[in-house]
Every structure is written in structure tokens, then in C-alpha cells.
Design an enzyme around this catalytic site. Structure first.
Site, mmCIF file in Angstrom:
data_model
loop_
_atom_site.group_PDB
_atom_site.id
_atom_site.type_symbol
_atom_site.label_atom_id
_atom_site.label_comp_id
_atom_site.label_asym_id
_atom_site.label_seq_id
_atom_site.Cartn_x
_atom_site.Cartn_y
_atom_site.Cartn_z
ATOM 1 N N ASP A 90 38.979 50.883 88.147
ATOM 2 C CA ASP A 90 40.115 51.687 87.721
ATOM 3 C C ASP A 90 41.381 50.962 88.174
ATOM 4 O OD1 ASP A 90 42.154 53.552 87.361
ATOM 5 O OD2 ASP A 90 40.890 55.255 87.897
ATOM 6 N N ARG B 37 39.340 59.424 63.250
ATOM 7 C CA ARG B 37 38.562 59.509 64.489
ATOM 8 C C ARG B 37 37.835 58.202 64.756
ATOM 9 N NH1 ARG B 37 33.384 60.874 64.768
ATOM 10 N NH2 ARG B 37 33.426 62.185 62.912
ATOM 11 N N TYR C 253 40.152 59.128 92.908
ATOM 12 C CA TYR C 253 40.817 60.191 92.166
ATOM 13 C C TYR C 253 39.915 61.418 92.090
ATOM 14 C CZ TYR C 253 42.452 62.801 88.073
ATOM 15 O OH TYR C 253 42.845 63.797 87.220
ATOM 16 N N LYS D 186 49.858 57.099 82.734
ATOM 17 C CA LYS D 186 50.623 56.748 83.915
ATOM 18 C C LYS D 186 51.590 55.592 83.633
ATOM 19 C CE LYS D 186 48.153 59.917 85.994
ATOM 20 N NZ LYS D 186 47.042 60.217 85.062
#
Length: 383
Positions: free
Chosen positions: A176, A51, A103, A201
Site C-alpha cells: 500500500d 463497467r 489502516y 488521497k
């Protein structure tokens, strides 16, 4: 790796090393969740718990930082996890400026989830730099969030101008860059402190790996970077080693994929603009687009996303989506396969997206086949 290399070279080599034990060219996949300490309790390999860090995640972060031209990168389990880590690095009561076209998930996360936590959100038309300047003056915003091209109406923000205004006001600048990718647009060079990606994406590009990332500029405030890193490691929204491996694998073809997809999208946009059934086309590569000149100054093409409105409202858009045969009806974007989505249906009735808007993610199929599929889908719509 030296940032003097071209993007195509960085995409292939950044974050990759020959395995000294076997000579393997492809990076190993390290699935272990924990790593052995030395007898004295030290960490001889610098690794403790996956982690906190993992060889595959470290390699991906190194590659993304090099490709975006940043100081360092942090990888996350999704784009939303990356967004949350950035916004939660602020303090309750801080104000964030969001563009009016953005978005849907970013807006809902900021306004609803983090609104309950104390985040204040002010929405501004970022295509109007004067309006942004006024908002910065009257809100004492801590962070300004750029999305260009925007989702889903492909509005274009002048990143240089808006970033300069924000920096002068003492605000952090997040951009972004998911839709443009660092291949088409270098937002850190344009003035952003942080570049954000949903790596699901274009960076992933094959619709098989979920992820997100943030890349910091050389002058990003160290205290803010430290808080985001703390959110990544303590919040636990980190990508699995295999997802990191897949994303690093996909980076090698990112320049070729994005440029080919963008070239096809440009042809489709020109054709859609001539179709009587189409009421409006949103694509910054078209000279008639209001942001065309600004986009040409900061992005090397119009990109591979197109949104278009059809005559006939909600029902007509639903009909077009239902009729496609080659193009896949699905959420997401940036994959090798073309996807279409009726955005109002996906976002819900309270969304500001027009009822008749369809969002098209252009893949790697031949342009003639995609055009033929869209043509048969829009044929016969009421004018």
C-alpha cells in the site's frame, strides 16, 4: 509513454492525448454507459459497456501504470474496493500476513468480512524482518501485505528485505503506497508485485474524488492479475468516468503538491518534538525515529503525514482536535487542506491505536500558520 521520463513529466503527460477531432488539450469526459457495435456485431472502438471499460478509466489506468513503473493498472471506485478485489483474488483458506500497524479499514475487511469467507489473517510486526521470516515459514502465506509508512503510527517496513523473503517463500507481495505515493517511493522497484493506492488521497489531492487503484509489476503472476481484473469487472466496483477525469487532472500537480506538503510536515514534526505537551511524535523523517535509516534508503522524504501523542490521554487528544481553528477536523488525508483526526475516536474502542494519538495530514497552507494553530490548540494541556 516512455518510462524514461521523470515523474514530473509523466504526471503531466501520461494517459493524455490531444483530441484529433477538436485539438482539445484537456481529455474529453465520456459519460456514456454503453457503446455501439458495428453491423457485424464487432466492437470497432474496443468498448462495450462502461463497467468493463471506459475511455476516462483507461486513460487514468495508463497514467498510473506509467507513474508507478508498472505493467498495467486497474482503477476502482475506492481504495477499499481495490483492497477487496486483491484479497478476493485469493482462495478461501489462504493466509495473508498483515502488519501490526495498518489502516483500520484494511484490517477489518480482511479479518471480519473476508474472514467469514474463509481468509486467514496472521498479524506480524513488519519492522522485525526475522519475525516476518518465521511467519512465512510457519504459515505458508499466500500473500504478504506491506504498508509503509503505516497508518497511523508511521512504522517503516524494509520493503526490499521483506519482499525478498516473501518471494523466496512463494508469496505475493502487495504494498500500500498511498501515504508515500510513487513520487516519494517506488514499491514495485523495491520488490512488490502490486502497488495499491487509495487515489482519494494524494493522487486526487483535492478531497473531491473517491477512488482506488492497483498497479502490477512486470513479473506479477498473470493468473493473479487476471483474477483481480475479473473482480474489478464482474464485481462492479469501478470508478465513475468523472472521478477518473478528476483524478487524471490532479495527477499533473502530484509531484509539486506532495513535495511541498512533505517539506512543511518535516518542519512541523521537528517543532512538535520540542513541545512539552507532546509526548511522542511519529514521523520517519526525524532522526530519532526507529525506521529513519530504512525510510531514507527507500523513500525520498519523510512524507506529509504526522501522528503525535499528547500528554493527558483520550481527553487531551479530544481537546486538541476541538481547539484547532485553521486545520479541519475530518477523516481522510492527502488533500490541499490540512486535516486532523483523533484516531481512537474514529476507529472505536477495540482499536489498538493509542488513546492520545492525533493524526495530522499536512496540506499546502503556510507552515507558520499551521504551527500557530497547533500551538494554540495544545497550550495549557496537563503535563
Amino acid at each position: 509513454m516512455s518510462d524514461s521520463f521523470h515523474p514530473e513529466t509523466l504526471a503531466v503527460h501520461a494517459g493524455r492525448r490531444i483530441d484529433p477531432a477538436t485539438g482539445a488539450v484537456t481529455p474529453n469526459l465520456t459519460l456514456s454507459t454503453t457503446f455501439e457495435r458495428a453491423a457485424d456485431g464487432s466492437l470497432p472502438h474496443g468498448l462495450n459497456y462502461t463497467r468493463l471499460d471506459n475511455p476516462n478509466r483507461h486513460a487514468l489506468e495508463e497514467a498510473l501504470a506509467a507513474l508507478e513503473g508498472g505493467r498495467e493498472a486497474l482503477a476502482f471506485a475506492s481504495g477499499q474496493a481495490a483492497t477487496a478485489a486483491l484479497l478476493q483474488a485469493l482462495s478461501p483458506g489462504d493466509t495473508v500476513l498483515l502488519p501490526d500497524d495498518i489502516y483500520h479499514g484494511t484490517r477489518v475487511l480482511a479479518e471480519t468480512v473476508l474472514g467469514r469467507w474463509g481468509l486467514r489473517v496472521v498479524t506480524v510486526d513488519f519492522t522485525d524482518s526475522a519475525a516476518v521470516a518465521v511467519a512465512l515459514e510457519h504459515t505458508a502465506a499466500r500473500l504478504l501485505w506491506i504498508e509503509t509508512p503505516s497508518n497511523p503510527r508511521l512504522k517503516i517496513t524494509d520493503v526490499r528485505t521483506v519482499a525478498r523473503l516473501a518471494r523466496a517463500a512463494g508469496a505475493l507481495v502487495v504494498a500500500d503506497n498511498t501515504w508515500a505515493t510513487p513520487i516519494l517511493q517506488r514499491v514495485l522497484e523495491l520488490g512488490a508485485h502490486v502497488a495499491l493506492h487509495s487515489t482519494t488521497k494524494y493522487i486526487g489531492g483535492h478531497s473531491d474524488a473517491l477512488g482506488g487503484a492497483v498497479i502490477f509489476s512486470a513479473d506479477a503472476p498473470p493468473d493473479f492479475v487476471a483474477r483481480v481484473r475479473e473482480n474489478q469487472r464482474l464485481g462492479g466496483g469501478v470508478p465513475a468516468p468523472f472521478d477518473c477525469w478528476l483524478l487524471l487532472r490532479s495527477l499533473a500537480t502530484l509531484p509539486l503538491r506532495v513535495r511541498a506538503q512533505s517539506a512543511t510536515a518535516a518542519q512541523l514534526a521537528v517543532w512538535l518534538a520540542t513541545e512539552p505537551a507532546v509526548a511522542r511524535v511519529y514521523y520517519p523523517g526525524l532522526p530519532v525515529h526507529s525506521g529513519h535509516a530504512i525510510n531514507a534508503a527507500q523513500m525520498s522524504s519523510g512524507g506529509a503525514m504526522i501522528s503525535f501523542e499528547v500528554h493527558g490521554g483520550f481527553a487531551a487528544a479530544s481537546t486538541v482536535a476541538a481547539r484547532v481553528k485553521l486545520i479541519t477536523r475530518a477523516t481522510s488525508l492527502g488533500g490541499v487542506e490540512s486535516l486532523i483526526e483523533h484516531r481512537k475516536l474514529a476507529e472505536g474502542p477495540h482499536s489498538p491505536t493509542p488513546d492520545n494519538l492525533l493524526r495530522l495530514s499536512v496540506g499546502l497552507e503556510h507552515v507558520d500558520d499551521l504551527r500557530a494553530d497547533l500551538a494554540q490548540a495544545i497550550t495549557g494541556l496537563a503535563m
